[in-house]
Write a protein that holds these residues in place. Structure first.
Motif, short mmCIF file in Angstrom:
data_model
loop_
_atom_site.label_atom_id
_atom_site.label_comp_id
_atom_site.label_asym_id
_atom_site.label_seq_id
_atom_site.Cartn_x
_atom_site.Cartn_y
_atom_site.Cartn_z
N GLU A 67 0.81 -1.22 0.00
CA GLU A 67 0.00 0.00 0.00
C GLU A 67 0.84 1.27 0.00
O GLU A 67 0.47 2.26 -0.62
CB GLU A 67 -0.94 0.01 1.21
N HIS A 68 1.96 1.27 0.69
CA HIS A 68 2.72 2.51 0.88
C HIS A 68 4.01 2.55 0.07
O HIS A 68 4.92 3.32 0.37
CB HIS A 68 3.03 2.69 2.37
N ILE A 69 4.06 1.73 -0.98
CA ILE A 69 5.22 1.74 -1.87
C ILE A 69 4.87 2.50 -3.14
O ILE A 69 3.76 2.34 -3.69
CB ILE A 69 5.64 0.30 -2.21
N GLU A 70 5.78 3.33 -3.62
CA GLU A 70 5.55 4.03 -4.88
C GLU A 70 5.41 3.01 -6.00
O GLU A 70 6.16 2.03 -6.07
CB GLU A 70 6.72 4.97 -5.18
N LYS A 71 4.44 3.25 -6.87
CA LYS A 71 4.19 2.29 -7.96
C LYS A 71 4.09 3.01 -9.30
O LYS A 71 3.60 4.14 -9.38
CB LYS A 71 2.88 1.54 -7.72
N ILE A 72 4.58 2.34 -10.32
CA ILE A 72 4.31 2.73 -11.70
C ILE A 72 3.60 1.54 -12.33
O ILE A 72 4.22 0.53 -12.65
CB ILE A 72 5.60 3.07 -12.47
N ILE A 73 2.29 1.64 -12.45
CA ILE A 73 1.48 0.52 -12.93
C ILE A 73 1.14 0.74 -14.40
O ILE A 73 0.70 1.82 -14.81
CB ILE A 73 0.19 0.38 -12.10
N VAL A 74 1.37 -0.27 -15.20
CA VAL A 74 1.13 -0.19 -16.64
C VAL A 74 0.17 -1.30 -17.04
O VAL A 74 -0.01 -2.29 -16.32
CB VAL A 74 2.45 -0.31 -17.42
N PRO A 75 -0.47 -1.19 -18.20
CA PRO A 75 -1.38 -2.25 -18.65
C PRO A 75 -0.64 -3.56 -18.89
O PRO A 75 0.55 -3.57 -19.22
CB PRO A 75 -1.96 -1.69 -19.96
N ALA A 76 -1.36 -4.67 -18.73
CA ALA A 76 -0.76 -5.98 -18.98
C ALA A 76 -0.39 -6.14 -20.45
O ALA A 76 0.60 -6.80 -20.79
CB ALA A 76 -1.72 -7.08 -18.54
N ILE A 77 -1.18 -5.55 -21.35
CA ILE A 77 -0.88 -5.60 -22.78
C ILE A 77 -0.07 -4.36 -23.13
O ILE A 77 -0.59 -3.24 -23.16
CB ILE A 77 -2.18 -5.66 -23.61
N LYS A 78 1.24 -4.55 -23.37
CA LYS A 78 2.15 -3.43 -23.58
C LYS A 78 3.31 -3.89 -24.44
O LYS A 78 3.51 -5.09 -24.67
CB LYS A 78 2.66 -2.92 -22.22
N ASP A 79 4.10 -2.91 -24.92
CA ASP A 79 5.23 -3.23 -25.78
C ASP A 79 6.47 -3.63 -24.98
O ASP A 79 7.22 -4.50 -25.39
CB ASP A 79 5.57 -2.03 -26.67
N ASP A 80 6.71 -2.97 -23.85
CA ASP A 80 7.95 -3.18 -23.09
C ASP A 80 7.75 -4.21 -21.99
O ASP A 80 6.67 -4.34 -21.41
CB ASP A 80 8.41 -1.86 -22.45
N THR A 81 8.83 -4.95 -21.69
CA THR A 81 8.79 -5.85 -20.54
C THR A 81 8.86 -5.03 -19.26
O THR A 81 9.27 -3.86 -19.25
CB THR A 81 9.95 -6.84 -20.58
N ASP A 82 8.48 -5.66 -18.15
CA ASP A 82 8.56 -4.98 -16.86
C ASP A 82 10.00 -4.62 -16.53
O ASP A 82 10.26 -3.55 -15.96
CB ASP A 82 7.97 -5.86 -15.76
N THR A 83 10.95 -5.48 -16.88
CA THR A 83 12.36 -5.19 -16.62
C THR A 83 12.83 -4.00 -17.45
O THR A 83 13.57 -3.14 -16.96
CB THR A 83 13.23 -6.42 -16.90
N GLN A 84 12.39 -3.92 -18.71
CA GLN A 84 12.73 -2.77 -19.55
C GLN A 84 12.20 -1.48 -18.93
O GLN A 84 12.90 -0.46 -18.88
CB GLN A 84 12.15 -2.95 -20.95
N LEU A 85 10.97 -1.51 -18.45
CA LEU A 85 10.38 -0.33 -17.82
C LEU A 85 11.17 0.07 -16.58
O LEU A 85 11.38 1.25 -16.31
CB LEU A 85 8.93 -0.61 -17.45
N ALA A 86 11.60 -0.93 -15.81
CA ALA A 86 12.38 -0.65 -14.61
C ALA A 86 13.72 -0.01 -14.97
O ALA A 86 14.18 0.93 -14.31
CB ALA A 86 12.59 -1.92 -13.80
N VAL A 87 14.37 -0.52 -16.02
CA VAL A 87 15.65 0.04 -16.48
C VAL A 87 15.46 1.49 -16.93
O VAL A 87 16.24 2.38 -16.55
CB VAL A 87 16.24 -0.82 -17.61
N ASP A 88 14.45 1.74 -17.74
CA ASP A 88 14.21 3.11 -18.22
C ASP A 88 13.93 4.05 -17.05
O ASP A 88 14.37 5.21 -17.05
CB ASP A 88 13.03 3.12 -19.19
N THR A 89 13.20 3.56 -16.07
CA THR A 89 12.90 4.38 -14.89
C THR A 89 14.17 4.70 -14.12
O THR A 89 14.40 5.84 -13.70
CB THR A 89 11.90 3.67 -13.98
N ALA A 90 15.03 3.70 -13.95
CA ALA A 90 16.28 3.91 -13.23
C ALA A 90 17.16 4.94 -13.94
O ALA A 90 17.72 5.85 -13.30
CB ALA A 90 17.03 2.59 -13.08
#
Length: 226
Positions: A67-90
């Motif tokens: 509940e108290h963790i920052e989140k970036i939530i994206v749709p399940a149907i997407k172009d990028d993998t979750d790891t790719q999104l994490a790398v771009d965010t970092a």
């Protein structure tokens, strides 16, 4: 800034020490979806959760743990993998050194896409290491001046990474030198289609690797009874 990205998949050891990682309070800790479960198992609490959150095993978490963790939530149907999104965010938050925990083993498509992320990170001027405890992978890349890398010896006969391998990602890697190992190389060309610089062993305090041109994976590994 250093970022640690926890991904899903099997991690071969049960502690940060086993991974050779030491996380400080100033580091950015990101969980890519089910990587949150891996982080929790290793006693790490991520500060950011990224992904569609469809793979987290909530049965292993406290009811309000997320509940108290920052989140970036994206749709399940997407172009990028979750790891790719994490790398771009970092990278967008200023990380110049990224450790990806997990991502190796399991499905081959997941493993290859994760490994190729290391080249993506290098292209953006950041350093990157990927590890699951059994293997540790990084990229050497240059199109101009030769670059060098030192790999310290960690294997003591019972523990640590025993093997050191070099694998070309480009068609050719030119001017490859490696010293401090059982099979030294002196200015050779490695080809992607013919890998022979594998299963070497560090015999000195460290191995020194030099690359004149190309993009190359540097892989440390060990045999584990999983």
């Amino acid at each position: 800034m250093t970022a640690y990205i926890f991904t899903g998949g099997k991690i071969a050891v049960g502690s940060l020490d086993g991974l050779g990682l030491h996380i400080s309070g100033n580091d950015l800790i990101i969980a890519a979806d089910s990587g949150y479960n891996n982080a929790s198992r290793l006693g790490v609490r991520p500060g950011l959760l990224v992904g569609d959150l469809d793979s987290i095993d909530r049965r292993k978490l406290a009811p309000d743990e997320l509940e108290h963790i920052e989140k970036i939530i994206v749709p399940a149907i997407k172009d990028d993998t979750d790891t790719q999104l994490a790398v771009d965010t970092a990278i967008s938050r200023g990380a110049d050194e990224i450790y990806i925990i997990g991502g190796l083993g399991g499905r081959l498509d997941h493993t290859l896409s994760s490994v190729f992320l290391l080249e993506y990170i290098a292209d953006r001027g950041a350093g990157a290491v990927m590890t699951d405890g059994q293997s540790r992978v990084r990229v050497m890349k240059t199109a101009g001046e030769p670059v060098s890398l030192e790999i310290p010896k960690t294997f003591d006969g019972t523990d640590g990474f025993k093997y050191l391998s070099l694998v070309s990602l480009t068609d050719e890697c030119n001017g490859v030198r490696i010293s401090g190992v059982f099979y030294p190389l002196g200015g050779v060309t490695l080809k992607r289609s013919y890998s022979y610089a594998v299963s070497n062993e560090i015999t000195s305090d460290h191995a020194e690797i030099t690359l004149a041109r190309g993009t190359m994976l540097v892989i440390e590994s060990r045999d584990l009874n999983l």
